[in-house]
Motif scaffolding. Structure first.
Motif, PDB file in Angstrom:
ATOM      1  N   ARG A  78      -3.906   3.867   0.002  1.00 14.41           N
ATOM      2  CA  ARG A  78      -4.420   3.219  -1.215  1.00 14.41           C
ATOM      3  C   ARG A  78      -3.479   2.089  -1.631  1.00 14.41           C
ATOM      4  NH1 ARG A  78      -2.607   8.556  -4.456  1.00 14.41           N
ATOM      5  NH2 ARG A  78      -0.419   8.020  -4.613  1.00 14.41           N
ATOM      6  N   LEU A  94       1.369   9.160  11.091  1.00 15.93           N
ATOM      7  CA  LEU A  94       1.461   7.838  10.508  1.00 15.93           C
ATOM      8  C   LEU A  94       2.477   7.127  11.402  1.00 15.93           C
ATOM      9  CD1 LEU A  94       0.952   6.015   8.039  1.00 15.93           C
ATOM     10  CD2 LEU A  94       2.819   7.206   6.893  1.00 15.93           C
ATOM     11  N   PHE A 106       5.609   9.452  10.102  1.00 12.39           N
ATOM     12  CA  PHE A 106       5.641  10.905  10.011  1.00 12.39           C
ATOM     13  C   PHE A 106       4.540  11.514  10.850  1.00 12.39           C
ATOM     14  CE2 PHE A 106       7.645   9.388   6.276  1.00 12.39           C
ATOM     15  CZ  PHE A 106       8.664  10.281   6.064  1.00 12.39           C
ATOM     16  N   ARG A 125      -0.854   0.220  -3.964  1.00 10.47           N
ATOM     17  CA  ARG A 125       0.268   0.744  -4.725  1.00 10.47           C
ATOM     18  C   ARG A 125      -0.100   0.787  -6.198  1.00 10.47           C
ATOM     19  NH1 ARG A 125       5.944   0.181  -3.667  1.00 10.47           N
ATOM     20  NH2 ARG A 125       5.525  -0.895  -1.715  1.00 10.47           N
ATOM     21  N   GLN A 155      -3.788  14.936  -2.941  1.00 13.09           N
ATOM     22  CA  GLN A 155      -3.596  16.312  -3.393  1.00 13.09           C
ATOM     23  C   GLN A 155      -4.844  16.844  -4.081  1.00 13.09           C
ATOM     24  OE1 GLN A 155      -0.284  18.246  -3.049  1.00 13.09           O
ATOM     25  NE2 GLN A 155      -2.055  19.601  -2.944  1.00 13.09           N
ATOM     26  N   ARG A 197      10.214   7.333  -1.725  1.00 16.62           N
ATOM     27  CA  ARG A 197       9.478   8.339  -0.958  1.00 16.62           C
ATOM     28  C   ARG A 197       9.612   9.659  -1.672  1.00 16.62           C
ATOM     29  NH1 ARG A 197      10.874   7.867   5.456  1.00 16.62           N
ATOM     30  NH2 ARG A 197       9.910   5.827   5.720  1.00 16.62           N
ATOM     31  N   ARG A 198       8.522  10.403  -1.684  1.00 16.25           N
ATOM     32  CA  ARG A 198       8.565  11.698  -2.364  1.00 16.25           C
ATOM     33  C   ARG A 198       7.977  12.786  -1.485  1.00 16.25           C
ATOM     34  NH1 ARG A 198       7.018   8.416  -6.494  1.00 16.25           N
ATOM     35  NH2 ARG A 198       8.543   8.291  -8.148  1.00 16.25           N
ATOM     36  N   LEU A 199       8.580  13.965  -1.589  1.00 17.43           N
ATOM     37  CA  LEU A 199       8.076  15.132  -0.868  1.00 17.43           C
ATOM     38  C   LEU A 199       8.117  16.291  -1.844  1.00 17.43           C
ATOM     39  CD1 LEU A 199       7.389  16.565   1.877  1.00 17.43           C
ATOM     40  CD2 LEU A 199       9.842  16.949   2.129  1.00 17.43           C
ATOM     41  N   MET A 218       0.835  -1.205   0.000  1.00 19.01           N
ATOM     42  CA  MET A 218       0.000   0.000   0.000  1.00 19.01           C
ATOM     43  C   MET A 218       0.866   1.251   0.000  1.00 19.01           C
ATOM     44  SD  MET A 218      -1.464   0.128   3.915  1.00 19.01           S
ATOM     45  CE  MET A 218      -1.029  -1.361   4.766  1.00 19.01           C
ATOM     46  N   GLU A 219       0.208   2.384  -0.086  1.00 15.43           N
ATOM     47  CA  GLU A 219       0.916   3.644  -0.235  1.00 15.43           C
ATOM     48  C   GLU A 219       0.114   4.710   0.515  1.00 15.43           C
ATOM     49  OE1 GLU A 219       3.056   4.826  -4.118  1.00 15.43           O
ATOM     50  OE2 GLU A 219       0.989   5.510  -4.350  1.00 15.43           O
ATOM     51  N   VAL A 220       0.815   5.580   1.207  1.00 11.59           N
ATOM     52  CA  VAL A 220       0.140   6.665   1.913  1.00 11.59           C
ATOM     53  C   VAL A 220       0.516   7.986   1.249  1.00 11.59           C
ATOM     54  CG1 VAL A 220      -0.104   7.879   4.109  1.00 11.59           C
ATOM     55  CG2 VAL A 220       0.141   5.404   4.086  1.00 11.59           C
ATOM     56  N   GLU A 221      -0.484   8.806   0.975  1.00  7.58           N
ATOM     57  CA  GLU A 221      -0.225  10.135   0.418  1.00  7.58           C
ATOM     58  C   GLU A 221      -0.848  11.162   1.352  1.00  7.58           C
ATOM     59  OE1 GLU A 221      -0.821  10.669  -3.872  1.00  7.58           O
ATOM     60  OE2 GLU A 221      -1.845  12.547  -3.439  1.00  7.58           O
ATOM     61  N   ILE A 222      -0.071  12.153   1.717  1.00  2.00           N
ATOM     62  CA  ILE A 222      -0.561  13.222   2.589  1.00  2.00           C
ATOM     63  C   ILE A 222      -0.335  14.535   1.850  1.00  2.00           C
ATOM     64  CG2 ILE A 222      -0.298  14.375   4.819  1.00  2.00           C
ATOM     65  CD1 ILE A 222       1.010  11.608   5.726  1.00  2.00           C
ATOM     66  N   ALA A 223      -1.389  15.334   1.734  1.00  2.00           N
ATOM     67  CA  ALA A 223      -1.270  16.575   0.966  1.00  2.00           C
ATOM     68  C   ALA A 223      -1.893  17.731   1.725  1.00  2.00           C
ATOM     69  CB  ALA A 223      -1.945  16.425  -0.392  1.00  2.00           C
ATOM     70  N   VAL A 224      -1.291  18.895   1.561  1.00  2.00           N
ATOM     71  CA  VAL A 224      -1.785  20.107   2.193  1.00  2.00           C
ATOM     72  C   VAL A 224      -1.992  21.166   1.113  1.00  2.00           C
ATOM     73  CG1 VAL A 224      -1.254  21.931   3.856  1.00  2.00           C
ATOM     74  CG2 VAL A 224      -0.443  19.599   4.275  1.00  2.00           C
TER      75      VAL A 224
END
Lengths: 243, 243
Positions: free
Chosen positions: A217, A95, A32, A219, A187, A234-236, A1-7
């Motif tokens: 979600r 997380l 995080f 992957r 996002q 990992r991406r930021l 799975m993959e976690v995405e956090i967006a602001v």
């Protein structure tokens, strides 16, 4: 799975400084934490309060302090520094890779919305802002880290949107719709909720507005990143508009 | 104009913890700082060293301490804590809204690459890692905040890529090419440089690899974000793959 956090974040119309602050820190035992603070009033004084609270919380979280204790400490610090006269809302979203959970700590009148495979729930247990009432505690909820999960939290600029015209967002309905339409892209959810709030404010935000969305979600097989899809990357990314 | 800062990061092959750490903090007087640390060796002990250095630097930057002093303090702290026996590389990239400059502080043998309208330059002034030599200072370079500017920095996993097969990346050539091809999209530049390094390592990174790219570009008229293009929206996104 993959976690995405967006602001996604805008200042109050014609205000050069935002009283909303978001900070992020890696947890020393894995995972995080995101800290979202809305300082009382707007402009420079709100920014100073928000920074003080956010910095205290991220510093402690970065040292491995548990979320509930970091929120209590941020409250005590603001209460002591400002003599109980200044308040701020504080949300911590973590997380946590030790417990493999999403930890939500809330010191805010704004609800947090959660959408999972079993439907939408609104986390709105009464909770006090930090800084003004002695012994303030956060409302803490832990969610298992599982697909599909969407969490949406925000500052009260979202609640204030449309107020000038006697309107407001039906947040559960909007978040459920965005979840269905955006396919677990954090996002897109954050951007579109911010856009709908701004629309109610006719493009001129009546307060600082910040939206934070987290999605868990499956992957994606192919992510268009040039051969990196089989590797754990990992991406930021931060985007800042300037004059 | 608009500034985009992106990070792409993989662990050493078959290693569950990365010795590379990236932290971000908002500067109290305006702007952001990114701190990139590569702790000596790999795995858990490297992670602990990287966390210690990164946390010290971001805490000070968050309090308004200037970049060169934060780098010196991070060195002194590691030197004191570990008796001069453990080293780490440290890069601080700041978007400083007081001076309206990009401030690059480097304690690393890895060069930083800068591409502007006048061409590519390699910042490779000799500089020492933090933690081992008394009185270590960073190499500091300030760049004006102007369009177009691209800055690329990375940990030594990029230099090590291909070493097993006697190969290496021609970094100035690769960065110049990516700049031309990616049209100032920081995330694409970071992703593709990481992908090229991984390719030389045949998909199995021989060390932790982190790439950070910053671009300064003209504001995009239409950014596909549903009506937000005329408003100053700040965005932050983190994506984390999990087992």
């Amino acid at each position: 799975m993959e976690v995405e956090i967006a602001v996604a974040k805008v200042n109050k119309y014609a205000s050069s400084e935002s009283g909303d602050t978001v900070e992020m820190i890696e947890r020393p035992q894995g995972g995080f934490s995101f800290v979202l603070v809305d300082g009382q009033r707007s402009g420079r004084s709100a920014k100073a309060v928000a920074n003080l609270v956010a910095r205290k919380a991220v510093t402690l979280l970065g040292e491995g302090v548990r979320d509930g204790a970091a929120a209590r400490a941020a409250h005590d610090y603001l209460f002591t520094q400002r003599g109980g006269k200044v308040q701020a809302t504080l949300n911590i979203l973590s997380l946590d890779m030790v417990s493999r959970t999403i930890v939500l700590s809330r010191n805010s009148h704004c609800p947090t919305l959660v959408v999972t495979g079993t439907g939408l729930s609104v986390l709105d247990e009464p909770s006090q802002p930090v800084g003004v009432h002695r012994g303030t505690k956060p409302a803490v909820v832990e969610l298992p880290l599982q697909v599909p999960t969407t969490v949406v939290l925000f500052t009260d600029g979202v609640l204030a949107a449309g107020e000038r015209r006697g309107q407001s967002l039906d947040l559960p309905a909007v978040v459920q719709r965005l979840c269905n339409e955006c396919g677990c892209a954090a996002q897109a959810i954050a951007d579109r909720l911010l856009a709908e709030a701004l629309e109610l404010d006719e493009g001129r935000a009546s307060d600082d507005i910040t939206v934070l969305a987290l999605t868990v979600r499956a992957r994606r097989e192919e992510d268009g990143s040039g051969g990196l899809s089989r590797v754990d990357v990992r991406r930021l990314m931060l985007t800042v508009p300037l004059d």
